[in-house]
Enzyme design. Structure first.
Site, short mmCIF file in Angstrom:
data_model
loop_
_atom_site.label_atom_id
_atom_site.label_comp_id
_atom_site.label_asym_id
_atom_site.label_seq_id
_atom_site.Cartn_x
_atom_site.Cartn_y
_atom_site.Cartn_z
N CYS A 100 0.84 -1.20 0.00
CA CYS A 100 0.00 0.00 0.00
C CYS A 100 0.87 1.26 0.00
CB CYS A 100 -0.93 0.01 1.21
SG CYS A 100 -2.10 -1.36 1.18
N CYS A 181 -3.95 -0.16 -3.14
CA CYS A 181 -4.44 0.40 -1.89
C CYS A 181 -3.65 1.64 -1.46
CB CYS A 181 -4.37 -0.67 -0.79
SG CYS A 181 -2.82 -1.59 -0.78
#
Ligand code: N1C
Length: 275
Positions: A100, A181
């Site tokens: 992420c 993400c």
């Protein structure tokens, strides 16, 4: 004729032995050359070797299983009839932990992106994961009625849509984008008139799968050279924004190649804070 000297008969036998010996050696050399050529030309063995070697660089994967899941997608099939779903078992065999805030997407900037990501450990592209690494830069296909992998005479992008290579990149790009993400980056090419194309894999697959429940922002880096043809005001980016999930923040930065180089050379730089 003196006694003890070889007669003409003996001489001719010796010559025959020599000729036979030379012929034998020649035949042996030819046989060895043919065997070596056949082994080297064995596409399946060579391709599989590269694939497995690349897979082994990643920990935690059963590379034999990964290979089997990969090859079942196209082996024995018409090379123009391999849909992206054929690689579902391969994607299932190569789960990965998304990085992420460090995921990097791109379109028409492959070389610049990899030059950049190779120098700084900040960003992760699809080719840095086992999903993309095993097949990066390779060409492959199968044939009906054969259990082999071929690496020549495979259909290209123009021959048919559902070819094994294109369907592979479609499928793994979808998997990579599904996992996107946090704050996500994408490098586009400011040296072409339409840096964003709805037909590209980035525009037709990845962008459409970005999901606001996992993603906070999409940060476009428009890579520009000395005389940029396009920048962040380019019209094609309006289309991009319209296609982006509404809950995801959109940003765009024009960044020159020189600036990028500086970013990757500067080890003090914290990831992403360079532009
Ligand atoms: O069609 P594109 O670019 O927009 O695809 C790029 C996009 C990236 O964000 C990647 O995540 O899709 C992913 N991707 C690859 O990682 C990849 N590695 C190698 C897509 N394609 C990839 N390739 C090959 O480059 C593949 O053969 C495909 O056809 C090209 C796409 O390049 P593009 O048009 O510049």
């Amino acid at each position: 004729m003196e006694q003890g000297e070889p007669g003409p008969r003996k001489k001719s036998w010796r010559r025959r032995y020599i000729v036979l010996g030379v012929l034998g050696a020649l035949v042996l050399i030819v046989v060895i050359a043919v065997v070596v050529a056949l082994v080297l030309r064995n596409d399946t063995l060579q391709f599989k070797g590269i694939f497995i070697d690349r897979c082994k660089k990643f920990n935690g994967y059963d590379c034999k299983k990964v290979w089997e899941a990969f090859e079942q997608a196209y082996v024995g099939r018409d090379p123009c009839d391999v849909p992206m779903e054929a690689y579902d078992p391969f994607v299932a065999a190569t789960p990965f932990e998304p990085a992420c805030n460090r995921m990097m997407f791109w379109s028409k900037t492959k070389d610049v992106v990899h030059e950049f990501t190779a120098k700084s450990d900040c960003f992760v592209t699809l080719e840095d994961t086992v999903l993309g690494a095993v097949a990066d830069g390779l060409i492959w296909c199968g044939k009906e009625g054969s259990s082999e992998t071929f690496t020549t005479d495979c259909p290209g992008w123009r021959d048919c849509v559902n070819n094994p290579v294109r369907s592979f990149w479609n499928r793994v790009s979808a998997a990579f984008a599904d996992a996107a993400c946090g704050n996500v980056t994408a490098m586009l090419n400011g040296s072409i008139e339409t840096p964003f194309s709805s037909q590209s894999i980035f525009g037709s697959i990845e962008l459409l799968r970005f999901n606001s429940t996992r993603m906070e922002s999409l940060n476009i880096v428009m890579v520009t050279q000395k005389n940029p043809v396009a920048n962040c005001t380019n019209e094609s980016l309006n289309i991009l924004q319209r296609k982006l999930d509404k809950g995801i923040q959109y940003y765009c930065n024009d960044v020159s190649e020189a600036q990028l180089e500086e970013c990757s050379n500067n080890s003090q730089t914290t990831c992403g804070a360079c532009w």
